[in-house]
Design a protein around this motif. Structure first.
Motif, mmCIF file in Angstrom:
data_model
loop_
_atom_site.group_PDB
_atom_site.id
_atom_site.type_symbol
_atom_site.label_atom_id
_atom_site.label_comp_id
_atom_site.label_asym_id
_atom_site.label_seq_id
_atom_site.Cartn_x
_atom_site.Cartn_y
_atom_site.Cartn_z
ATOM 1 N N ARG A 34 -9.466 -1.202 -8.253
ATOM 2 C CA ARG A 34 -9.053 -0.697 -6.955
ATOM 3 C C ARG A 34 -9.131 -1.781 -5.897
ATOM 4 N NH1 ARG A 34 -7.813 5.044 -6.813
ATOM 5 N NH2 ARG A 34 -8.272 5.761 -4.720
ATOM 6 N N MET A 55 -12.118 1.724 2.632
ATOM 7 C CA MET A 55 -10.768 1.222 2.428
ATOM 8 C C MET A 55 -9.768 1.919 3.343
ATOM 9 S SD MET A 55 -10.689 0.462 -1.646
ATOM 10 C CE MET A 55 -8.977 -0.048 -1.545
ATOM 11 N N GLY A 56 -10.096 3.122 3.720
ATOM 12 C CA GLY A 56 -9.247 3.808 4.671
ATOM 13 C C GLY A 56 -9.149 3.087 6.003
ATOM 14 N N HIS A 57 -10.172 2.312 6.293
ATOM 15 C CA HIS A 57 -10.152 1.566 7.558
ATOM 16 C C HIS A 57 -9.321 0.300 7.465
ATOM 17 C CE1 HIS A 57 -13.934 3.867 8.542
ATOM 18 N NE2 HIS A 57 -13.249 3.974 9.648
ATOM 19 N N ARG A 58 -8.826 -0.010 6.305
ATOM 20 C CA ARG A 58 -8.014 -1.208 6.104
ATOM 21 C C ARG A 58 -8.666 -2.447 6.695
ATOM 22 N NH1 ARG A 58 -6.013 2.447 3.556
ATOM 23 N NH2 ARG A 58 -3.793 2.944 3.335
ATOM 24 N N ASP A 103 0.843 -1.184 0.000
ATOM 25 C CA ASP A 103 0.000 0.000 0.000
ATOM 26 C C ASP A 103 0.878 1.234 0.000
ATOM 27 O OD1 ASP A 103 -2.273 -1.446 0.129
ATOM 28 O OD2 ASP A 103 -2.877 -0.786 2.129
ATOM 29 N N PRO A 104 0.556 2.197 -0.824
ATOM 30 C CA PRO A 104 1.323 3.440 -0.739
ATOM 31 C C PRO A 104 1.071 4.110 0.612
ATOM 32 C CG PRO A 104 -0.586 3.697 -2.176
ATOM 33 C CD PRO A 104 -0.496 2.240 -1.832
ATOM 34 N N ALA A 113 -3.180 5.782 -6.407
ATOM 35 C CA ALA A 113 -4.401 5.290 -5.781
ATOM 36 C C ALA A 113 -4.220 5.247 -4.264
ATOM 37 C CB ALA A 113 -4.771 3.910 -6.304
ATOM 38 N N TYR A 114 -3.689 6.329 -3.754
ATOM 39 C CA TYR A 114 -3.417 6.389 -2.318
ATOM 40 C C TYR A 114 -4.683 6.665 -1.518
ATOM 41 C CZ TYR A 114 -1.940 8.399 2.131
ATOM 42 O OH TYR A 114 -1.811 8.689 3.458
ATOM 43 N N VAL A 115 -4.941 5.832 -0.549
ATOM 44 C CA VAL A 115 -6.034 6.070 0.399
ATOM 45 C C VAL A 115 -5.410 6.155 1.786
ATOM 46 C CG1 VAL A 115 -8.173 5.200 1.364
ATOM 47 C CG2 VAL A 115 -7.590 4.708 -1.013
ATOM 48 N N PRO A 116 -5.530 7.298 2.438
ATOM 49 C CA PRO A 116 -4.889 7.467 3.749
ATOM 50 C C PRO A 116 -5.347 6.387 4.717
ATOM 51 C CG PRO A 116 -5.870 9.537 2.999
ATOM 52 C CD PRO A 116 -6.302 8.469 2.037
ATOM 53 N N ASN A 117 -4.446 5.933 5.501
ATOM 54 C CA ASN A 117 -4.747 4.936 6.515
ATOM 55 C C ASN A 117 -5.384 5.623 7.718
ATOM 56 O OD1 ASN A 117 -4.592 3.204 8.716
ATOM 57 N ND2 ASN A 117 -2.871 2.087 7.845
ATOM 58 N N ARG A 118 -6.661 5.368 7.890
ATOM 59 C CA ARG A 118 -7.389 6.071 8.948
ATOM 60 C C ARG A 118 -6.988 5.594 10.334
ATOM 61 N NH1 ARG A 118 -13.690 6.541 7.617
ATOM 62 N NH2 ARG A 118 -13.456 8.546 8.644
#
Lengths: 363, 363
Positions: B141, B120-123, A9-10, A52-57
């Motif tokens: 994605r 997806m941010g919640h991984r 994951d980026p 396709a970066y999705v911030p890690n919440r």
DNA sequence: GTGATTTTTGTAAACGCTTGCAATATCATC
DNA sequence: GATGATATTGCAAGCGTTTACAAAAATCAC
């Protein structure tokens, strides 16, 4: 040892590197976009899209101690009257980028506790409960956690924190007053066994008593009442010996079943027997005859709860911690009025509880 | 600047200090209890209880890159046929200490995408979807994310990852074959507009065509069909000119409404008109006459999905990535059989897709 | 131009846990 | 006892963000 590998994951670092900016800038791109210059923003955006970066919440939440998640604990989802509340909640929260985590607690009290603990591990920014919380240990835990908590679908005398609901006892009384006016005296109650159905029954019984009306027969069922319960109750309690002229049900489902079974017995609704439900589910108006029932705006409860939580999340102090959304006795053909139209009980609320009149949140 | 202050939550460090052990030991107390000696465990337990310590799952997830959360995306919750699936999923997952985060995507495709990104941010350790995913960008994605994904309530030809569902087309054909046998030829279809209802209609139509039966009249509605839709369709399409002798509905709701409206028109069920539903909701068996319908075990779908995910989470390879839970045509009085009893379509499935027979997970 | 502001960006220290590796304690054997 | 194996524990380096604080750049008022 990773269960399945996702290490590629980026991250915010890789994005920052690729865009030639610092991680702080990338973070701000998502959280404080107004703070970036137009072309820095553009540069970041390009990289974000490309990777396709999705911030890690999780990481974000850990660092900021704000999760943007609210937890909901409801007993069950299967044809539940609370579904609409979860829907309203979720819809409102989505607008603010908040997510919902759901815990289905079942009826078991121990399981409820376990679910709640699990939920608290997620450090949600708010917790939505249905009904009042009985167990004092759990109450204490919630209070001490500092997590904004909302009890819904009820109006507990001694709330944990905030409340969005209505008085079941008041519903019972309102229905009682209405029934008294209709003049029907032989009453069959089809009721769930839960605390809220009981509260409604208590309010109802009180009014009857005050008017010298004979106590109703009660067919009680554990859990929420269903179509089948309504049919069953009528099948068992309506016969040559006893023939009620009003069946009062603790859900529209049961009312529907009761109607079908009454018809089967060749009784006319409402001429021979009137029927009253609870919930005003979407089919209630479409039945034939249309069902007299008590409308609760479950969706609004969810939306209100969301609004309170969002206020808290923005650091605002919430003054009116108790919101009475009221209810509405919707008189339709299945139990016709003496007076025409629809009786409405406006939110009245908690003057008695809080010593001042209340208003809903100005959402 | 914290929205509300919660900084006083005990942490693993404070627990470790109070218990006179290292943080590793406290961590193991929760995750690998067997690894601790009896009295270390006791000492830790005492402190944990005293401090009411609940491990922060965010931090845990970040460190381990396992969240113990699965995400579910369903269109809506309000009287949704998917509620039972979420229930089954949640119940099974709870047994493994997993939580559920819920995203209500609505019908809007754009909104679906946004919800998915948020999710997806919640991984999550898994994603449950209802139906096949149309948008190729979203598919990509998901594929690239490496998150185990399960499409449910359908049997897409080209799945993203895993599938737990059944063939709607096959349902349509099974119902078609049954209808052919009953000999009824004047058919009214009350159908939702979604892809799955369409697939069922296609299968049904195919069988009719092959048997030279006239094409049915179709009353189509957007979104899931309701009680009201059923009544409306019958009100509009059943009259002196046209009188179907079979009404086939895309939900038990609609079937129920259709029945009530037929009765209102003084038509006898099933003598004059037979009625068939879809879903076998809990009231279906209790209607009078009981409803002939197609039973889908939504709960089992959820449970199966959970089981696949748990396997993946434990690092097992899942061999049977496609599970056909099948369906069951439940013949009841509203549309009586030519042949007695209940016709069952056993999971058949995906031999055709995967080139080998499949089995459900041995849960 | 100049100095004062205001915008924009960067640096680096948390956030609370997990886990590979190393260290220590315990135990069975000879 | 000594030895090797095994059962317990601890150390400390991350995990991927946010954000106070500081630095740099741009803008403004004269």
């Amino acid at each position: 040892m990773r269960a399945f590998h996702r290490s590629k994951d980026p991250t915010i670092d890789s994005v920052a590197a690729a865009a030639g900016v610092s991680t702080a800038t990338v973070s701000r791109f998502f959280n404080e976009p107004a703070m970036l210059s137009a072309d820095t923003a553009a540069r970041v955006r390009k990289v974000v899209d490309a990777m396709a970066y999705v911030p890690n919440r999780l990481a974000g939440a850990l660092a900021s101690s704000r999760t943007r998640v609210v937890a909901t604990v409801i007993p069950t989802l299967s044809n539940s009257i609370f579904a609409s509340t979860v829907q309203g909640l979720s819809d409102s929260l989505a607008l603010h980028g908040f997510g919902v985590v759901l815990a289905l607690s079942g009826v078991n009290d121990e399981h409820f506790k376990r679910q709640l603990m699990s939920i608290m591990g997620h450090r949600p920014d708010g917790i939505i409960l249905t009904g009042a919380v009985p167990d004092p240990a759990i109450r204490a835990r919630l209070e001490v956690s500092g997590i904004p908590t909302i009890e819904t679908w009820d109006l507990p005398a001694d709330p944990i924190d905030m409340v969005v609901g209505f008085s079941h006892e008041a519903v019972g009384r309102a229905v009682g007053r209405y029934v008294v006016k209709t003049g029907r005296r032989r009453i069959l109650i089809v009721s769930a066994g839960g605390p809220r159905a009981l509260a409604r029954r208590a309010g109802f019984a009180k009014v009857l008593r005050n008017n010298g009306i004979p106590l109703p027969t009660v067919a009680s069922f554990p859990g929420p009442t269903t179509y089948g319960h309504g049919r069953l109750a009528v099948a068992e309690h309506v016969n040559a010996t006893t023939r009620p002229n009003l069946v009062l049900c603790s859900s529209d489902w049961a009312a529907h079943g009761a109607m079908d079974e009454l018809r089967r017995k060749r009784l006319r609704i409402p001429e021979d027997v009137a029927v009253i439900g609870f919930g005003d589910l979407d089919f209630a108006a479409e039945l034939d005859p249309a069902l007299t029932t008590v409308k609760i705006d479950g969706n609004a409860i969810g939306a209100h709860a969301a609004s309170l939580l969002m206020k808290r999340a923005q650091g605002e102090r919430v003054r009116e911690k108790i919101v009475d959304v009221g209810f509405e006795l919707v008189v339709r053909a299945s139990s016709p009025p003496d007076l025409a139209g629809t009786m409405t009980a406006r939110p009245r609320g908690s003057a008695k509880i809080r010593g001042r009149p209340i208003r809903g949140p100005d959402s």
